[in-house]
Design a protein around this motif. Structure first.
Motif, PDB file in Angstrom:
ATOM      1  N   GLY A 191       0.822  -1.194   0.000  1.00 56.86           N
ATOM      2  CA  GLY A 191       0.000   0.000   0.000  1.00 56.86           C
ATOM      3  C   GLY A 191       0.856   1.244   0.000  1.00 56.86           C
ATOM      4  O   GLY A 191       2.087   1.187  -0.176  1.00 56.86           O
ATOM      5  N   ILE A 192       0.227   2.384   0.190  1.00 50.66           N
ATOM      6  CA  ILE A 192       0.930   3.664   0.178  1.00 50.66           C
ATOM      7  C   ILE A 192       1.952   3.703   1.312  1.00 50.66           C
ATOM      8  O   ILE A 192       1.658   3.346   2.454  1.00 50.66           O
ATOM      9  N   GLY A 193       3.159   4.117   0.983  1.00 51.38           N
ATOM     10  CA  GLY A 193       4.232   4.152   1.966  1.00 51.38           C
ATOM     11  C   GLY A 193       5.007   2.859   2.070  1.00 51.38           C
ATOM     12  O   GLY A 193       5.842   2.708   2.964  1.00 51.38           O
ATOM     13  N   GLY A 194       4.767   1.938   1.141  1.00 50.28           N
ATOM     14  CA  GLY A 194       5.472   0.656   1.144  1.00 50.28           C
ATOM     15  C   GLY A 194       5.934   0.289  -0.248  1.00 50.28           C
ATOM     16  O   GLY A 194       5.626   0.961  -1.241  1.00 50.28           O
ATOM     17  N   THR A 195       6.673  -0.799  -0.338  1.00 50.52           N
ATOM     18  CA  THR A 195       7.173  -1.295  -1.615  1.00 50.52           C
ATOM     19  C   THR A 195       6.153  -2.226  -2.258  1.00 50.52           C
ATOM     20  O   THR A 195       5.462  -2.973  -1.574  1.00 50.52           O
TER      21      THR A 195
ATOM     22  N   ILE B  61      13.547  -1.056  -7.885  1.00 51.47           N
ATOM     23  CA  ILE B  61      12.626  -1.269  -6.770  1.00 51.47           C
ATOM     24  C   ILE B  61      11.424  -0.376  -7.030  1.00 51.47           C
ATOM     25  O   ILE B  61      11.587   0.800  -7.391  1.00 51.47           O
ATOM     26  N   THR B  62      10.221  -0.916  -6.872  1.00 53.44           N
ATOM     27  CA  THR B  62       9.004  -0.143  -7.106  1.00 53.44           C
ATOM     28  C   THR B  62       8.197  -0.037  -5.822  1.00 53.44           C
ATOM     29  O   THR B  62       7.905  -1.047  -5.181  1.00 53.44           O
ATOM     30  N   ALA B  63       7.840   1.196  -5.471  1.00 53.65           N
ATOM     31  CA  ALA B  63       7.062   1.473  -4.272  1.00 53.65           C
ATOM     32  C   ALA B  63       5.781   2.215  -4.653  1.00 53.65           C
ATOM     33  O   ALA B  63       5.497   2.429  -5.838  1.00 53.65           O
ATOM     34  N   ILE B  64       5.002   2.605  -3.650  1.00 53.62           N
ATOM     35  CA  ILE B  64       3.699   3.228  -3.886  1.00 53.62           C
ATOM     36  C   ILE B  64       3.630   4.554  -3.135  1.00 53.62           C
ATOM     37  O   ILE B  64       3.986   4.631  -1.956  1.00 53.62           O
ATOM     38  N   THR B  65       3.158   5.589  -3.827  1.00 53.76           N
ATOM     39  CA  THR B  65       3.002   6.918  -3.261  1.00 53.76           C
ATOM     40  C   THR B  65       1.580   7.412  -3.507  1.00 53.76           C
ATOM     41  O   THR B  65       0.898   6.926  -4.415  1.00 53.76           O
ATOM     42  N   ALA B  66       1.168   8.400  -2.741  1.00 53.63           N
ATOM     43  CA  ALA B  66      -0.114   9.057  -2.997  1.00 53.63           C
ATOM     44  C   ALA B  66       0.071  10.371  -3.736  1.00 53.63           C
ATOM     45  O   ALA B  66      -0.919  10.996  -4.127  1.00 53.63           O
ATOM     46  N   ASP B  67       1.325  10.784  -3.962  1.00 49.61           N
ATOM     47  CA  ASP B  67       1.578  12.072  -4.614  1.00 49.61           C
ATOM     48  C   ASP B  67       2.965  12.037  -5.247  1.00 49.61           C
ATOM     49  O   ASP B  67       3.977  12.177  -4.551  1.00 49.61           O
ATOM     50  N   LEU B  68       3.003  11.876  -6.574  1.00 57.31           N
ATOM     51  CA  LEU B  68       4.286  11.758  -7.260  1.00 57.31           C
ATOM     52  C   LEU B  68       5.088  13.052  -7.227  1.00 57.31           C
ATOM     53  O   LEU B  68       6.329  13.012  -7.231  1.00 57.31           O
ATOM     54  N   GLU B  69       4.430  14.189  -7.189  1.00 61.79           N
ATOM     55  CA  GLU B  69       5.183  15.446  -7.141  1.00 61.79           C
ATOM     56  C   GLU B  69       5.956  15.550  -5.831  1.00 61.79           C
ATOM     57  O   GLU B  69       7.109  15.986  -5.813  1.00 61.79           O
ATOM     58  N   ARG B  70       5.342  15.147  -4.719  1.00 62.17           N
ATOM     59  CA  ARG B  70       6.055  15.160  -3.440  1.00 62.17           C
ATOM     60  C   ARG B  70       7.200  14.145  -3.448  1.00 62.17           C
ATOM     61  O   ARG B  70       8.283  14.407  -2.912  1.00 62.17           O
ATOM     62  N   THR B  71       6.956  13.004  -4.064  1.00 67.98           N
ATOM     63  CA  THR B  71       8.006  11.982  -4.155  1.00 67.98           C
ATOM     64  C   THR B  71       9.148  12.478  -5.034  1.00 67.98           C
ATOM     65  O   THR B  71      10.327  12.250  -4.738  1.00 67.98           O
ATOM     66  N   HIS B  72       8.806  13.183  -6.113  1.00 67.62           N
ATOM     67  CA  HIS B  72       9.836  13.771  -6.987  1.00 67.62           C
ATOM     68  C   HIS B  72      10.665  14.801  -6.224  1.00 67.62           C
ATOM     69  O   HIS B  72      11.898  14.867  -6.374  1.00 67.62           O
ATOM     70  N   ALA B  73      10.013  15.592  -5.394  1.00 67.19           N
ATOM     71  CA  ALA B  73      10.739  16.587  -4.599  1.00 67.19           C
ATOM     72  C   ALA B  73      11.749  15.923  -3.681  1.00 67.19           C
ATOM     73  O   ALA B  73      12.819  16.491  -3.398  1.00 67.19           O
ATOM     74  N   PHE B  74      11.434  14.700  -3.215  1.00 62.71           N
ATOM     75  CA  PHE B  74      12.349  13.967  -2.331  1.00 62.71           C
ATOM     76  C   PHE B  74      13.518  13.372  -3.121  1.00 62.71           C
ATOM     77  O   PHE B  74      14.689  13.643  -2.822  1.00 62.71           O
ATOM     78  N   PHE B  75      13.220  12.569  -4.144  1.00 62.02           N
ATOM     79  CA  PHE B  75      14.298  11.857  -4.835  1.00 62.02           C
ATOM     80  C   PHE B  75      15.115  12.781  -5.735  1.00 62.02           C
ATOM     81  O   PHE B  75      16.339  12.631  -5.841  1.00 62.02           O
ATOM     82  N   ASN B  76      14.467  13.731  -6.384  1.00 60.38           N
ATOM     83  CA  ASN B  76      15.193  14.650  -7.255  1.00 60.38           C
ATOM     84  C   ASN B  76      15.645  15.891  -6.504  1.00 60.38           C
ATOM     85  O   ASN B  76      16.830  16.248  -6.522  1.00 60.38           O
TER      86      ASN B  76
ATOM     87  N   THR C  11      20.149   1.236 -10.603  1.00 61.02           N
ATOM     88  CA  THR C  11      20.086   2.559  -9.981  1.00 61.02           C
ATOM     89  C   THR C  11      18.653   3.031  -9.806  1.00 61.02           C
ATOM     90  O   THR C  11      18.424   4.125  -9.275  1.00 61.02           O
ATOM     91  N   LEU C  12      17.674   2.249 -10.231  1.00 58.08           N
ATOM     92  CA  LEU C  12      16.307   2.738 -10.426  1.00 58.08           C
ATOM     93  C   LEU C  12      15.396   2.548  -9.215  1.00 58.08           C
ATOM     94  O   LEU C  12      15.268   1.449  -8.678  1.00 58.08           O
ATOM     95  N   ILE C  13      14.743   3.653  -8.841  1.00 57.12           N
ATOM     96  CA  ILE C  13      13.638   3.639  -7.891  1.00 57.12           C
ATOM     97  C   ILE C  13      12.413   4.100  -8.647  1.00 57.12           C
ATOM     98  O   ILE C  13      12.436   5.146  -9.306  1.00 57.12           O
ATOM     99  N   THR C  14      11.320   3.344  -8.595  1.00 53.92           N
ATOM    100  CA  THR C  14      10.110   3.719  -9.307  1.00 53.92           C
ATOM    101  C   THR C  14       8.924   3.693  -8.343  1.00 53.92           C
ATOM    102  O   THR C  14       8.933   2.957  -7.359  1.00 53.92           O
TER     103      THR C  14
END
Length: 364
Positions: free
Chosen positions: A73-77, A188-203, A236-239
């Motif tokens: 679920g959200i917040g997990g892989t 590795i593929t995980a689940i988020t509720a907001d890709l823009e926030r996740t982008h702000a973290f990883f990028n 190198t990939l996180i998705t």
């Protein structure tokens, strides 16, 4: 200073011996270290990988006997993927897994790679993905435009359906050199509720490149973004899939699920730089922790997934020789005086020789 790629993923197992048997005897990985959870020495922490357990090849497990099943679920892989060179290797793995009575889905054409899916004994979703063709096949500068799988032609869909019917003709009682999983993880593929926030973290915080914006090939309503290094090299990939709370619950840690994943940094100096970067960004981060085989710091992505930054060294040969890796329980110095009690608590492991499941010499 830069993130180098994936370091390891740590999952939860209900039965350490069953996990050893599967990852060594079926997948042909080497058990490179049997130790304990440094924060809970009553439970095993097992590391699998290539001959040396090099960063990016390490798949690790905590044994939590009696724990409930985890929930994706959200917040997990969602899953992790291992790398093979090409479609031939995929078809060989499909045949080997089927011959071990394991259900296999695919191969599927994911445009940037082809892949198959199956589950380990605890229910972890494992993907095996090809190294090619990569993320430059549909845009000159990967990660700039949204590339929709729905734009695929009907002919491509028909070809994908035909691909799924293929299987290697001959049994594979041993793993051949061209299919060995010693390259390590693909993504590795995980689940988020907001890709823009996740982008702000990883990028924005960790400086990783966004190499693709697309949608989940199996659920086009769910956006799927990729971050990586050097244009998105495998390993190198996180998705992340984006799924709203209205349809997806939060993840729940337990057996068959990920505890955390780790990104690799070069050394302690680099690690301290990234720790400072996380602090400056207002994110929680642990002190540096000595895990004997590497040093670690821990933070969380925007929806709570534990993310570790681990140094590349010193590696798994610091307390036993390369020839004897994984054969004996190794304890951190702080727990060594408790060895008799810890060994009485843990069920002794029978460790198969990983080379017995390969045809010919295994490359590191």
């Amino acid at each position: 200073m830069s993130i180098l790629g994936l370091h390891h993923i740590t999952l939860v197992s209900a039965d350490a011996q069953r996990t050893v048997n599967f990852y060594v005897q079926v997948l042909g990985l080497r058990l490179v270290k049997q130790t304990v959870n440094f924060d809970d020495p009553s439970s095993y922490h097992l590391y699998f990988g290539n001959a040396t357990g090099a960063p990016g090849t390490a798949i690790t497990f905590f044994e939590w006997r009696g724990a409930p099943r985890g929930r994706r679920g959200i917040g997990g892989t969602h899953h992790f993927a291992l790398t093979v060179p090409d479609e031939v290797a995929l078809l060989k793995w499909k045949r080997r897994l089927i011959d071990h009575q394991i259900t296999v889905k695919g191969p599927y054409d994911r445009r940037y790679f082809q892949s198959i899916y199956f589950n380990d004994p605890d229910g972890v979703i494992i993907e095996i993905a090809t190294a090619q063709p990569g993320f430059g096949v549909d845009e000159a500068q990967p990660g700039q435009l949204f590339m929709s799988p729905s734009e695929e032609s009907q002919l491509a869909k028909q070809e994908d359906e035909g691909l799924q019917q293929q299987v290697w003709a001959e049994p594979l009682p041993l793993i051949t050199a061209d299919m060995a999983l010693t390259v390590g993880m693909h993504h590795i593929t995980a689940i988020t509720a907001d890709l823009e926030r996740t982008h702000a973290f990883f990028n924005g915080v960790l400086g990783m490149e966004r190499v693709k914006m697309t949608a989940n090939f199996d659920d086009p309503t769910s956006a799927h973004w990729y971050w990586g290094v050097n244009g998105g090299q495998p390993g190198t990939l996180i998705t992340y899939f984006e799924r709203p709370y209205s349809t997806t619950r939060a993840s729940q840690m337990g057996t068959g699920h990920t505890h955390h994943f780790a990104l690799a940094v070069e050394d302690e100096e680099s690690q301290l730089y990234w720790r400072g970067q996380l602090i400056r960004s207002g994110l929680p981060v642990s002190p540096v922790m000595n895990r004997d085989y590497f040093k670690s710091i821990y933070t969380r992505d925007p929806f709570g997934h534990i993310v570790e930054l681990a140094t590349r060294g010193p590696g798994f040969a610091v307390d036993e020789s390369l020839d004897t890796l994984g054969k004996r329980l190794q304890l951190p110095a702080m727990h060594e005086r408790q060895r008799a009690h810890i060994e009485a608590t843990l069920t002794p492991l029978v460790v198969p020789n990983w080379r017995d499941y390969h045809k010919g010499e295994v490359e590191s």
